[in-house]
Design a protein around this motif. Structure first.
Motif, PDB file in Angstrom:
ATOM      1  N   HIS A   1     -16.246  12.731  -1.872  1.00 61.67           N
ATOM      2  CA  HIS A   1     -15.825  13.467  -0.676  1.00 61.67           C
ATOM      3  C   HIS A   1     -14.589  12.851  -0.023  1.00 61.67           C
ATOM      4  N   ARG A   2     -14.417  11.543  -0.191  1.00 59.60           N
ATOM      5  CA  ARG A   2     -13.322  10.843   0.478  1.00 59.60           C
ATOM      6  C   ARG A   2     -12.814   9.718  -0.403  1.00 59.60           C
ATOM      7  N   VAL A   3     -11.497   9.548  -0.422  1.00 65.90           N
ATOM      8  CA  VAL A   3     -10.862   8.437  -1.133  1.00 65.90           C
ATOM      9  C   VAL A   3      -9.956   7.718  -0.142  1.00 65.90           C
ATOM     10  N   GLN A   4     -10.056   6.399  -0.120  1.00 69.06           N
ATOM     11  CA  GLN A   4      -9.184   5.642   0.760  1.00 69.06           C
ATOM     12  C   GLN A   4      -8.334   4.666  -0.051  1.00 69.06           C
ATOM     13  N   ILE A   5      -7.233   4.261   0.547  1.00 68.06           N
ATOM     14  CA  ILE A   5      -6.347   3.277  -0.066  1.00 68.06           C
ATOM     15  C   ILE A   5      -5.767   2.438   1.068  1.00 68.06           C
ATOM     16  N   GLN A   6      -5.517   1.179   0.808  1.00 64.55           N
ATOM     17  CA  GLN A   6      -5.064   0.281   1.860  1.00 64.55           C
ATOM     18  C   GLN A   6      -3.660  -0.241   1.576  1.00 64.55           C
ATOM     19  N   ALA A   7      -2.987  -0.620   2.648  1.00 61.12           N
ATOM     20  CA  ALA A   7      -1.633  -1.176   2.527  1.00 61.12           C
ATOM     21  C   ALA A   7      -1.433  -2.211   3.626  1.00 61.12           C
ATOM     22  N   PHE A   8      -0.480  -3.101   3.415  1.00 62.85           N
ATOM     23  CA  PHE A   8      -0.077  -4.040   4.449  1.00 62.85           C
ATOM     24  C   PHE A   8       1.070  -3.419   5.239  1.00 62.85           C
ATOM     25  N   SER A   9       1.147  -3.726   6.514  1.00 61.92           N
ATOM     26  CA  SER A   9       2.156  -3.091   7.364  1.00 61.92           C
ATOM     27  C   SER A   9       3.584  -3.393   6.911  1.00 61.92           C
ATOM     28  N   PHE A  10       3.778  -4.509   6.230  1.00 62.17           N
ATOM     29  CA  PHE A  10       5.139  -4.830   5.782  1.00 62.17           C
ATOM     30  C   PHE A  10       5.504  -4.122   4.472  1.00 62.17           C
ATOM     31  N   ASN A  11       4.518  -3.529   3.788  1.00 56.13           N
ATOM     32  CA  ASN A  11       4.784  -2.843   2.523  1.00 56.13           C
ATOM     33  C   ASN A  11       5.057  -1.370   2.810  1.00 56.13           C
ATOM     34  N   THR A  12       6.228  -1.094   3.347  1.00 57.52           N
ATOM     35  CA  THR A  12       6.559   0.268   3.780  1.00 57.52           C
ATOM     36  C   THR A  12       6.695   1.223   2.598  1.00 57.52           C
ATOM     37  N   GLY A  13       7.085   0.716   1.436  1.00 49.53           N
ATOM     38  CA  GLY A  13       7.198   1.569   0.265  1.00 49.53           C
ATOM     39  C   GLY A  13       5.859   2.158  -0.135  1.00 49.53           C
ATOM     40  N   ALA A  14       4.810   1.327  -0.087  1.00 51.31           N
ATOM     41  CA  ALA A  14       3.474   1.806  -0.419  1.00 51.31           C
ATOM     42  C   ALA A  14       3.016   2.851   0.589  1.00 51.31           C
ATOM     43  N   SER A  15       3.250   2.596   1.868  1.00 51.15           N
ATOM     44  CA  SER A  15       2.829   3.545   2.903  1.00 51.15           C
ATOM     45  C   SER A  15       3.502   4.903   2.719  1.00 51.15           C
ATOM     46  N   LYS A  16       4.779   4.912   2.426  1.00 54.57           N
ATOM     47  CA  LYS A  16       5.490   6.177   2.225  1.00 54.57           C
ATOM     48  C   LYS A  16       4.938   6.934   1.027  1.00 54.57           C
ATOM     49  N   LEU A  17       4.623   6.211  -0.059  1.00 48.30           N
ATOM     50  CA  LEU A  17       4.053   6.845  -1.243  1.00 48.30           C
ATOM     51  C   LEU A  17       2.714   7.497  -0.916  1.00 48.30           C
ATOM     52  N   TYR A  18       1.841   6.768  -0.243  1.00 49.15           N
ATOM     53  CA  TYR A  18       0.516   7.295   0.065  1.00 49.15           C
ATOM     54  C   TYR A  18       0.605   8.529   0.957  1.00 49.15           C
TER      55      TYR A  18
END
Length: 203
Positions: free
Chosen positions: A137-154
């Motif tokens: 029903h739900r999928v989560q993924i985590q990132a560090f605040s300094f990893n802006t590239g990962a956040s944009k991808l997600y």
């Protein structure tokens, strides 16, 4: 009447997904991923230390215990499975958590294959597998605040920022926040339908 027919779900547009094997080749590949300290600094909470083969073997064993743990491969004309380019895992929660129907996804792409969109494609495929095959029903993924590239991808993949854990990681002499992203099955299906995709087969 259903129009679904048997098919191989372990591929996407360019990639193939296979189990990790108890082989020297897979051991060496997992070690190559794990010893990339720069990549690990952007995705792992563990205190950075030079990676030993033993630790890499322990991680290889962890992959086999995930709800889904696969080697991401790039096939070619001579080999339908092809060259390993990364690792993708969907976390296995305790059996008592089964009614909650959620998982946590993690991914690592070998440095020489980064920048080709394989991470994007593999995470997209993992969402299809999670919602269409595993019934989550739900999928989560985590990132560090300094990893802006990962956040944009997600965010491009449809994940929504659900929470910020303040000062959750100490790295390079500073505190950084932990970010939690999530996507629900209905949200994912809406995006796929608007794009005109067939949800009964691999994407």
């Amino acid at each position: 009447m259903s129009t679904v027919k048997p098919f191989d779900p372990f591929h996407s547009k360019r990639l193939v997904y296979r189990a990790v094997e108890d082989s020297q080749e897979d051991g060496a590949f997992v070690h190559a991923i794990q010893r990339d300290a720069e990549a690990q600094s952007g995705s792992s909470y563990g205190l950075l230390r030079p990676e030993s083969i033993k630790n890499s073997n322990d991680f290889k064993e962890h992959i086999t215990k995930c709800l889904l743990g696969v080697i991401i491969c790039l096939p070619n004309e001579n080999d339908p499975v092809g060259e390993p380019v990364g690792i993708l895992c969907l976390k296995a929660n305790p059996p008592s958590w089964a009614p909650h129907r959620w998982t946590d996804v993690s991914i690592d792409i070998l440095r020489k294959h980064q920048g080709n969109g394989y991470g994007n494609e593999a995470i997209s495929w993992s969402l299809w597998w999670a919602f269409q095959m595993a019934g989550l029903h739900r999928v989560q993924i985590q990132a560090f605040s300094f990893n802006t590239g990962a956040s944009k991808l997600y965010e491009r993949l449809g994940f929504q920022l659900e929470g910020r854990i303040r000062h959750h990681m100490w790295f390079a002499g500073q505190w950084h926040d932990g970010l939690i992203y999530g996507i629900l099955e209905d949200e994912w299906r809406d995006v796929q339908r608007k794009a005109g995709r067939d949800l009964t087969s691999c994407i």
